[in-house]
Design a protein around this motif. Structure first.
Motif, short mmCIF file in Angstrom:
data_model
loop_
_atom_site.label_atom_id
_atom_site.label_comp_id
_atom_site.label_asym_id
_atom_site.label_seq_id
_atom_site.Cartn_x
_atom_site.Cartn_y
_atom_site.Cartn_z
N VAL A 482 61.56 31.26 -11.41
CA VAL A 482 60.91 32.30 -12.20
C VAL A 482 61.03 33.63 -11.46
O VAL A 482 61.27 34.68 -12.05
N ASP A 483 60.89 33.56 -10.15
CA ASP A 483 61.03 34.79 -9.35
C ASP A 483 62.45 35.33 -9.39
O ASP A 483 62.65 36.55 -9.44
N VAL A 484 63.43 34.44 -9.37
CA VAL A 484 64.81 34.91 -9.52
C VAL A 484 64.94 35.62 -10.87
O VAL A 484 65.52 36.71 -10.98
N ASN A 485 64.36 35.02 -11.90
CA ASN A 485 64.40 35.65 -13.23
C ASN A 485 63.71 37.01 -13.25
O ASN A 485 64.16 37.94 -13.92
N MET A 486 62.61 37.13 -12.50
CA MET A 486 61.91 38.43 -12.44
C MET A 486 62.85 39.51 -11.90
O MET A 486 62.86 40.63 -12.39
N GLY A 487 63.60 39.16 -10.88
CA GLY A 487 64.54 40.11 -10.32
C GLY A 487 65.61 40.48 -11.34
O GLY A 487 65.91 41.66 -11.57
N ARG A 488 66.18 39.48 -11.99
CA ARG A 488 67.25 39.74 -12.95
C ARG A 488 66.74 40.53 -14.16
O ARG A 488 67.47 41.36 -14.71
N ALA A 489 65.51 40.23 -14.57
CA ALA A 489 64.96 40.87 -15.78
C ALA A 489 64.96 42.39 -15.67
O ALA A 489 65.04 43.09 -16.68
N GLN A 490 64.86 42.87 -14.44
CA GLN A 490 64.71 44.32 -14.26
C GLN A 490 66.05 45.04 -14.15
O GLN A 490 66.12 46.27 -14.17
N GLU A 491 67.11 44.27 -14.02
CA GLU A 491 68.42 44.91 -13.86
C GLU A 491 68.85 45.61 -15.15
O GLU A 491 68.43 45.24 -16.24
N ARG A 492 69.71 46.57 -14.97
CA ARG A 492 70.19 47.33 -16.14
C ARG A 492 70.79 46.38 -17.18
O ARG A 492 71.61 45.55 -16.85
N ASP A 493 70.32 46.55 -18.41
CA ASP A 493 70.87 45.81 -19.54
C ASP A 493 70.70 44.29 -19.41
O ASP A 493 71.51 43.52 -19.95
N ALA A 494 69.65 43.86 -18.72
CA ALA A 494 69.49 42.42 -18.45
C ALA A 494 69.44 41.59 -19.73
O ALA A 494 70.01 40.50 -19.79
N ALA A 495 68.74 42.10 -20.74
CA ALA A 495 68.56 41.28 -21.95
C ALA A 495 69.90 40.91 -22.56
O ALA A 495 70.07 39.86 -23.15
N ARG A 496 70.85 41.81 -22.43
CA ARG A 496 72.14 41.54 -23.05
C ARG A 496 73.13 40.88 -22.09
O ARG A 496 73.99 40.12 -22.50
N SER A 497 73.02 41.22 -20.82
CA SER A 497 74.13 40.81 -19.95
C SER A 497 73.78 39.79 -18.87
O SER A 497 74.67 39.29 -18.20
N ARG A 498 72.50 39.47 -18.68
CA ARG A 498 72.18 38.53 -17.62
C ARG A 498 71.82 37.16 -18.18
O ARG A 498 71.49 37.03 -19.34
N LYS A 499 71.87 36.17 -17.29
CA LYS A 499 71.38 34.85 -17.66
C LYS A 499 70.11 34.57 -16.88
O LYS A 499 69.89 35.12 -15.80
N PHE A 500 69.30 33.69 -17.43
CA PHE A 500 68.01 33.36 -16.83
C PHE A 500 67.86 31.85 -16.74
O PHE A 500 68.30 31.13 -17.64
N TYR A 501 67.21 31.40 -15.67
CA TYR A 501 66.92 29.97 -15.56
C TYR A 501 65.92 29.59 -16.64
O TYR A 501 64.89 30.26 -16.80
#
Ligand code: ADP
Ligand code: MG
Ligand code: MG
Ligand code: MG
Length: 673
Positions: A482-501
């Motif tokens: 969940v903490d890894v996801n917290m970091g990714r969530a804040q990155e630019r354009d995360a909703a479109r370009s990142r993956k989450f556990y």
């Protein structure tokens, strides 16, 4: 922000002498609460939102948008008005409440009374939010507007960003290079909190957000707007001595974080077990909704390479000493503490069997003495750990008048620590002397620019909370993920370009849609529910074979679209789960259409049809004629941006990539600035 006491706050050197006193009595107070309400049961669903605004003052001649520092006057006026309100209320909306917040330009509003489980209440949320906004708007100056905007783009930038202007040289509490003292709510609590964080830490806070490198951004980026050589406060050399990183936007005060606006939701649970269950199930949802509501890409006049406020606030109240941050061996302090007081949750607390011990894989410093005390009082391991983990922190603000309290009737000392642990979720015990039940607060979302969006995300989370309890959903993944996801969530354009556990099988411990109260019994469908239910039968015991495999096989990385809209045959996505829950409700056609319009916004945002506010803001800046492709968001761009935000909210400007085509605007009747 909790209650505001009148009194004399102690400076850090004095306050710290009472740290053990506050902790000890805080725990006594918690134990009194526990004894009184541990068996409280059957509470109905009550819930409510909190919306924060920044009051922006528009100077149309100078083309500047500034923060209006009139909070005290505005709140006085609003409270006078809300006491005498029936004239401009159609009597269907309870008189709302306006609260102060950290920033002297901020307001917070909540509905006058919590919403209930009636579907009509769910559908009244947007109207209620709009009413609150229009009320605030009506009682400001003609050139002032309350915007629901997460971070003010030019807070702390050169030039004039407050109305009236104040010189940062006077920042006696924060010693900031950028923010004047007057940015902070004048109530003694806030300047004291600011100063005591700095004093406890032993330096100013230091936040560094990566800059967004555009075509003409100098590389390396060494910020020319930092007064590198100022020498007013002892901490002034920190920036040049390494606190301000190259290629980053540097911020050095609590106001940068606590001056942000967010959207929070609080739910009352049936009983303490359900509150713990709901708390846990919402933990993995925190980063997902942070990414979907991302709304803050501009900081101190620069485009950042992040889209969210979270890490800024975490850094802005990080009172840990060097020893606690692990930079020096422990000598004076008690613990190495991995996170700021403002951060993501560290521990799942439900005693359900689906909460495998392996999921709690974060380091968890606890106060052992407090843990033992709680255990000796009969409190289970997980809840004892939860409380004794929160209680590793010192109280930051101690008022000399309220050091001695009646621990049976007061919870002030408990709340002193509890309410300065600002995490993604908050587990709220009932206050003494009240009827209120066990509550869970969902705190990760950024505030949206329109109340349509704020209502949509609120309705989505409420319905998800019901789906969780009704279908006994299992969202557990190791909390470190969940903490890894917290970091990714804040990155630019995360909703479109990142993956989450995310968990692959959300039905472990239940079969799809069959547990809870809405299950078909002997094949006969239950009658549809007229109300959002709060109390459900206990979840089923484990079946043979449940729970056996390695934890690593239970989750995978998914796109936002997959998490929200489904993946393969057996994960319907969060929206699929919510829709299945809505199908169990007895909802009229018109109401259903409205619920669908909210869920569609969430869907379109998660599948990339619509952009987040952060992306919209970034695109606005980058396509502005005055933008020099150098990451700088000038006074003029900021002015045009905030004018546009107001126009969008009122429906006077279309934003087809941000909002659905049929969005008609919130405050049409109110003129432009
Ligand atoms: P804080 O700032 O401490 O998080 P607020 O008082 O600002 O809390 O907001 C709490 C929210 O909880 C409001 O939306 C309010 O309507 C709602 N609320 C009030 N009472 C209850 C209750 N018994 N159960 C759930 N929510 C409640
Ligand atoms: Mg608030
Ligand atoms: Mg509040
Ligand atoms: Mg809150």
């Amino acid at each position: 922000m909790g209650l505001l006491y009148l009194g004399t706050p102690l400076a850090w050197d004095d306050a710290k002498k009472y740290a053990d006193h506050v902790r000890t009595h805080g725990i006594t107070q918690f134990l009194h609460i526990w004894d009184r309400v541990k068996d409280k049961n059957g509470d109905e669903l009550l819930w409510g939102d909190e919306i924060e605004y920044m009051v922006v003052s528009f100077d149309n001649e100078e083309k500047n948008a500034k923060l209006s520092l009139r909070q005290t006057e505005i709140l006085a006026k609003l409270s006078a008005i809300v006491n005498d309100i029936s004239s401009d209320n159609d009597n269907t909306i309870a008189v709302p409440t306006f609260h102060p917040e950290y920033g002297r330009y901020m307001l917070e509003s909540t509905p006058g009374s919590p919403y209930t489980g009636y579907i009509s209440d769910l559908l009244s949320v947007e109207k209620n939010m709009r009413y609150r906004r229009s009320l605030a708007r009506k009682h400001l100056k003609p050139n002032e507007i309350p915007l629901t905007f997460t971070s003010f783009p030019r807070l702390g930038a050169p030039g004039q960003f407050t109305e009236p202007y104040h010189d940062p040289a006077d920042a006696v509490s924060s010693h900031s290079l950028f923010l004047p003292e007057e940015i902070t709510n004048p109530h003694a609590r806030f300047p004291t909190l600011t100063a005591n964080i700095r004093r406890r830490r032993g330096s100013k806070v230091a936040i560094n957000l990566p800059i967004f490198f555009d075509e003409k951004t100098p590389k390396p980026f060494i910020d020319p707007t930092i007064p590198w050589n100022r020498s007013i406060y002892p901490e002034d050399p920190e920036a040049r001595n390494g606190a301000a990183l190259p290629d980053h936007i540097y911020m050095d005060a609590m106001g940068f974080g606590m001056g942000c606006c967010c959207l929070q939701l609080t739910f009352q649970a049936c009983n303490v077990t359900d509150a713990r269950r709901l708390y846990d199930r919402l933990i993995p949802i925190g980063p997902i909704l942070l990414a979907l509501t991302a709304a803050s890409p501009v900081w101190r006049g620069y485009l950042a390479d992040v889209d969210c406020r979270w890490n800024v606030i975490a850094g802005s109240v990080d009172d840990r000493t060097e020893e606690e941050r692990g930079l020096k061996p422990l000598e004076h302090d008690r613990f190495v503490i991995p996170k700021s007081r403002y951060d993501s949750v560290d521990l799942y607390i439900s005693e359900d069997w689906i909460n495998r011990p392996e999921y709690n894989d974060n380091p968890l410093p606890i106060d052992e003495k407090i843990y033992d005390r709680l255990r000796n009082h009969g409190i289970d391991d997980l809840l004892s750990k939860h409380v004794s983990h929160l209680f590793i922190r010192d109280p930051l603000v101690v008022f000399s008048e309220t050091i001695d309290q009646d621990d049976e009737s007061s919870s002030d000392h408990f709340e002193n620590i509890q309410s300065t642990n600002w995490q993604t979720l908050r587990f709220k015990p009932p206050p003494p002397n009240s009827n209120i039940g066990w509550r869970v607060e969902f705190r990760s979302m950024e505030v949206q620019m329109t109340d349509f969006e704020n209502a949509a995300f609120s309705v989505f989370v409420v319905l998800l909370s019901r789906a969780i309890l009704s279908f006994n959903l299992n969202f557990y993944v190791p909390i470190s993920k969940v903490d890894v996801n917290m970091g990714r969530a804040q990155e630019r354009d995360a909703a479109r370009s990142r993956k989450f556990y995310f968990r692959k099988d959300v039905f472990t411990g239940s079969s799809p849609y069959s547990s809870g109260s809405n299950s078909p019994v002997d094949g006969a469908p239950r009658p549809k529910e007229k109300k959002l239910r709060n109390c459900f039968p206990p979840p089923p015991a484990p079946l043979n074979g449940d729970h056996k495999g390695p934890v690593e096989d239970e989750y995978e990385e998914m796109t936002m679209d997959e998490i929200m809209n489904g993946k393969g045959d057996h994960f319907p996505g969060l929206l699929g789960l919510v829709s299945a829950y809505v199908d169990t409700l007895d909802v009229e056609e018109e109401a259903l259409a409205k619920i669908r319009s909210y869920l569609n916004l969430v869907k379109d945002r998660s599948n990339g049809t619509l952009v987040t506010a952060a992306t919209w803001i970034r695109n606005f800046v980058r396509s502005h004629p005055a933008y020099a492709k150098d990451s700088v968001v000038s006074q003029e761009i900021n002015y045009d941006l905030l004018v546009a935000v107001d126009e969008i909210e009122r429906g006077a400007r279309s934003a087809p990539d941000l909002l659905p085509k049929d969005y008609t605007g919130g405050n049409k009747d109110q003129g432009s600035i």
